[in-house]
Design a protein around this motif. Structure first.
Motif, PDB file in Angstrom:
ATOM      1  N   THR A   1      51.583  51.918  39.349  1.00 56.94           N
ATOM      2  CA  THR A   1      50.131  51.523  39.174  1.00 56.94           C
ATOM      3  C   THR A   1      50.069  50.090  39.235  1.00 56.94           C
ATOM      4  O   THR A   1      49.000  49.593  39.374  1.00 56.94           O
TER       5      THR A   1
ATOM      6  N   PHE B   1      37.761  43.455  39.381  1.00 59.35           N
ATOM      7  CA  PHE B   1      38.555  44.665  38.907  1.00 59.35           C
ATOM      8  C   PHE B   1      39.865  44.205  38.342  1.00 59.35           C
ATOM      9  O   PHE B   1      40.652  43.324  38.914  1.00 59.35           O
TER      10      PHE B   1
ATOM     11  N   HIS C   1      42.546  49.019  42.276  1.00 56.92           N
ATOM     12  CA  HIS C   1      41.349  49.521  41.932  1.00 56.92           C
ATOM     13  C   HIS C   1      40.142  49.012  42.883  1.00 56.92           C
ATOM     14  O   HIS C   1      39.219  49.904  43.255  1.00 56.92           O
ATOM     15  N   TYR C   2      40.352  47.674  43.133  1.00 54.04           N
ATOM     16  CA  TYR C   2      39.341  47.449  44.338  1.00 54.04           C
ATOM     17  C   TYR C   2      39.760  47.829  45.500  1.00 54.04           C
ATOM     18  O   TYR C   2      38.529  48.165  46.351  1.00 54.04           O
TER      19      TYR C   2
ATOM     20  N   ASP D   1      40.716  51.166  46.150  1.00 52.32           N
ATOM     21  CA  ASP D   1      39.876  52.336  45.913  1.00 52.32           C
ATOM     22  C   ASP D   1      38.637  52.169  46.026  1.00 52.32           C
ATOM     23  O   ASP D   1      37.665  53.198  46.579  1.00 52.32           O
ATOM     24  N   TYR D   2      37.738  51.111  45.430  1.00 52.53           N
ATOM     25  CA  TYR D   2      36.417  50.964  45.477  1.00 52.53           C
ATOM     26  C   TYR D   2      36.290  50.611  46.957  1.00 52.53           C
ATOM     27  O   TYR D   2      34.900  51.315  47.451  1.00 52.53           O
TER      28      TYR D   2
END
Length: 194
Positions: free
Chosen positions: A16, A119, A124-125, A127-128
């Motif tokens: 992660t 982020f 996570h960016y 995914d966004y």
């Protein structure tokens, strides 16, 4: 309720937190990617046929990790589900390849670093960004196409061009999109998700 150290899986932690900003000046660089055509008969190697059979995609070096030897980026591609199911889907895949793995790679723009910084984790960016490309590029193409089936309206070429435009980058002017040509019988190269 507390966190017990023996419940933490170190493999999950490293997965992660695998994406880290490497070069702030290059983070967010957007590339147009044209894949090499595999298993093509030499008699078909005509520019027009090559463009129809080439898979197009968009790659974003979110972390600025690419170097002289490797393109290290998250690729956003439109694929069909299988060779018997032409329903399309958007896939995001973070990968490392040598630059010459591709037929063509063009830098087309840059996402502002501040957007990535919003982020805490670069993935996570990613995914966004995938979510936005689905909402603002894929879904409108599906509406125009009356569904998510591969066609001259909804294919990797139109998805790539519209994604680059959505990111306010410059699609390469020398790249032809098959759907922009005079209507003829279409012969698309369809790449299934493996």
């Amino acid at each position: 309720m507390g966190l017990s150290i023996d419940k933490i899986n170190p493999e999950k932690i490293s997965f992660t937190s695998g994406m880290k900003i490497v070069n702030v000046n290059h983070a967010g660089t957007v590339y147009f990617v044209q894949h090499k055509v595999k298993e093509i008969d030499a008699t078909e190697v005509i520019n027009d046929q090559l463009e129809k059979r080439s898979h197009y995609g968009i790659a974003v070096d979110i972390t600025g990790s690419s170097n002289e030897q490797h393109l290290i980026a998250t690729h956003f591609d439109l694929y069909i589900r299988s060779s018997t199911n032409y329903t399309t889907q958007v896939i995001a895949d973070h990968k490392t390849d040598e630059w010459n793995y591709y037929l063509r790679v063009d830098k087309v723009g840059k996402i502002p670093y501040e957007q990535i910084l919003a982020f805490y984790l670069p993935e996570h960016y990613a995914d966004y960004l995938k979510s936005n490309l689905i909402q603002y590029v894929f879904n409108p193409l599906c509406r125009s196409n009356d569904g998510p089936t591969w066609s001259n309206i909804l294919n990797c070429q139109t998805f790539t061009r519209n994604s680059i435009n959505y990111l306010e980058c410059e699609f390469p002017s020398s790249v032809r999109i098959t759907s922009d040509c005079i209507p003829t019988m279409m012969d698309f190269y369809i790449q299934a998700n493996k």
